[in-house]
Design a protein around this motif. Structure first.
Motif, PDB file in Angstrom:
ATOM      1  N   GLU A 163       3.461  -3.872  -0.705  1.00 46.82           N
ATOM      2  CA  GLU A 163       4.474  -4.235  -0.034  1.00 46.82           C
ATOM      3  C   GLU A 163       5.651  -3.793  -0.445  1.00 46.82           C
ATOM      4  O   GLU A 163       6.756  -3.382   0.204  1.00 46.82           O
ATOM      5  CB  GLU A 163       4.506  -5.909   0.081  1.00 46.82           C
ATOM      6  N   GLU A 223       0.528   2.533   6.700  1.00 43.99           N
ATOM      7  CA  GLU A 223      -1.021   1.803   6.868  1.00 43.99           C
ATOM      8  C   GLU A 223      -1.535   0.939   5.707  1.00 43.99           C
ATOM      9  O   GLU A 223      -2.116  -0.285   6.108  1.00 43.99           O
ATOM     10  CB  GLU A 223      -1.917   3.040   6.946  1.00 43.99           C
ATOM     11  N   GLN A 281      -0.095  -2.562   6.307  1.00 45.37           N
ATOM     12  CA  GLN A 281      -0.520  -3.106   7.182  1.00 45.37           C
ATOM     13  C   GLN A 281      -1.642  -4.028   6.789  1.00 45.37           C
ATOM     14  O   GLN A 281      -2.176  -4.803   7.319  1.00 45.37           O
ATOM     15  CB  GLN A 281      -0.461  -2.388   8.479  1.00 45.37           C
ATOM     16  N   ARG A 282      -2.704  -3.027   6.396  1.00 43.52           N
ATOM     17  CA  ARG A 282      -3.948  -3.387   5.688  1.00 43.52           C
ATOM     18  C   ARG A 282      -3.925  -4.422   4.923  1.00 43.52           C
ATOM     19  O   ARG A 282      -4.860  -5.576   4.918  1.00 43.52           O
ATOM     20  CB  ARG A 282      -4.814  -2.400   4.933  1.00 43.52           C
ATOM     21  N   VAL A 299       2.834  -5.960   6.609  1.00 42.22           N
ATOM     22  CA  VAL A 299       3.450  -5.661   7.722  1.00 42.22           C
ATOM     23  C   VAL A 299       3.103  -5.892   8.839  1.00 42.22           C
ATOM     24  O   VAL A 299       1.719  -5.668   8.984  1.00 42.22           O
ATOM     25  CB  VAL A 299       3.799  -3.962   7.558  1.00 42.22           C
ATOM     26  N   ARG A 300       3.666  -6.312  10.023  1.00 39.22           N
ATOM     27  CA  ARG A 300       3.226  -6.510  11.221  1.00 39.22           C
ATOM     28  C   ARG A 300       2.500  -5.375  11.992  1.00 39.22           C
ATOM     29  O   ARG A 300       2.594  -4.211  11.566  1.00 39.22           O
ATOM     30  CB  ARG A 300       3.925  -6.899  12.292  1.00 39.22           C
ATOM     31  N   SER A 301       1.131  -5.733  12.477  1.00 42.48           N
ATOM     32  CA  SER A 301       0.212  -4.684  13.026  1.00 42.48           C
ATOM     33  C   SER A 301       0.559  -4.084  14.177  1.00 42.48           C
ATOM     34  O   SER A 301       0.062  -3.156  14.490  1.00 42.48           O
ATOM     35  CB  SER A 301      -1.141  -5.271  13.057  1.00 42.48           C
ATOM     36  N   ASP A 303       3.804   1.372  14.497  1.00 39.12           N
ATOM     37  CA  ASP A 303       3.082   2.276  13.915  1.00 39.12           C
ATOM     38  C   ASP A 303       4.356   3.378  13.484  1.00 39.12           C
ATOM     39  O   ASP A 303       5.492   2.872  13.303  1.00 39.12           O
ATOM     40  CB  ASP A 303       2.683   3.282  15.087  1.00 39.12           C
ATOM     41  N   ALA A 353       5.201  -9.150   8.390  1.00 40.70           N
ATOM     42  CA  ALA A 353       4.205  -9.943   8.948  1.00 40.70           C
ATOM     43  C   ALA A 353       4.687 -11.342   8.734  1.00 40.70           C
ATOM     44  O   ALA A 353       5.045 -11.706   7.809  1.00 40.70           O
ATOM     45  CB  ALA A 353       2.859  -9.481   8.511  1.00 40.70           C
TER      46      ALA A 353
END
Length: 250
Positions: A87, A138, A141-142, A146-148, A151, A188
């Protein structure tokens, strides 16, 4: 003797080229891409012919300067990819890119054009900014940091917005503050169930509940009164009838 002279000329030419690049990097960073080759030659202390011998056009000189700068951005991105804190690595890279656009107007203008986001660097053939940015996104996000629903293209658009602010606003501190607000929006949402929050009990209101009553004489519902006080009887006739009954009882 001739070889020594040629070697000295090559060393002198390399020194002049480096001097031109360093001067161009500084002037492009301070004033943007409007700086002329003549101004760069004067500031570097060399003749205009020396500059044109190494860089026939301003675009060629600017491309070389930007390549060196973009490689630095790519190296920092590679460093972030090696971090354990996923993060922090992602958001540190965003802040670093924002800071570079504030400190260097040429980088700022190049990023605003967005051509260097996806075109490979001329030095190493890799997308020096876009590749680490996409990978860091990526991974973040995994990890749920971070919000999904965003992009890499969304993040690039936000970066372009920060670059635009850097170009239009005179206050770097304001740009950093507004950029930080943008980056916070990428985080997120945290699980609210795990928060250490105590639900405050709802206090009962100090209100008297009014229930509907019926007339004691005829049984019909009692009407509402203008004063708010409940009526005892539904009509004057029932009131008189009740009064007569009281007299009989007495």
């Amino acid at each position: 003797m001739q070889q020594s002279t040629q070697r000295a000329e090559r060393v002198d030419a390399q020194r002049n080229r480096l001097k031109v690049l360093e001067t161009a990097d500084r002037l492009f960073g301070e004033r943007g891409t409007t700086v002329s080759l003549g101004e760069i030659a004067t500031a570097a202390g060399v003749g205009a012919g020396t500059v044109y011998r190494h860089f026939p056009t301003k675009d060629a000189l600017l491309a070389t300067v930007l390549d060196q700068r973009l490689v630095q951005l790519g190296e920092y991105g590679a460093e972030m990819l090696g971090r354990d804190d996923i993060e922090t690595a992602f958001f540190d890279y965003l802040e670093f890119l924002t800071g570079q656009s504030l400190a260097n107007r040429a980088i700022c203008e190049a990023l605003a054009a967005r051509g260097d986001w996806q075109e490979p660097s001329k030095l190493n053939g890799r997308c020096v900014i876009d590749s680490p940015l996409s990978t860091l996104l990526e991974r973040a996000q995994r990890a749920g940091a971070v919000r999904s629903d965003v992009d890499a293209q969304d993040v690039r658009a936000l970066l372009s917005g920060c670059v635009g602010m850097a170009q239009s606003l005179e206050s770097p501190e304001r740009v950093r503050r507004l950029s930080a607000i943008l980056w916070e929006g990428l985080r997120a949402e945290r699980n609210t169930e795990s928060r250490n929050e105590t639900q405050l009990p709802i206090k009962a209101r100090n209100e008297t509940l009014v229930t509907k009553r019926n007339c004691p004489v005829c049984g019909d519902p009692l009407p509402d009164t203008a004063t708010g006080r409940p009526a005892k009887y539904c009509s004057a006739a029932c009131r008189q009838k009740a009064f007569r009954e009281k007299r009989k009882t007495a």
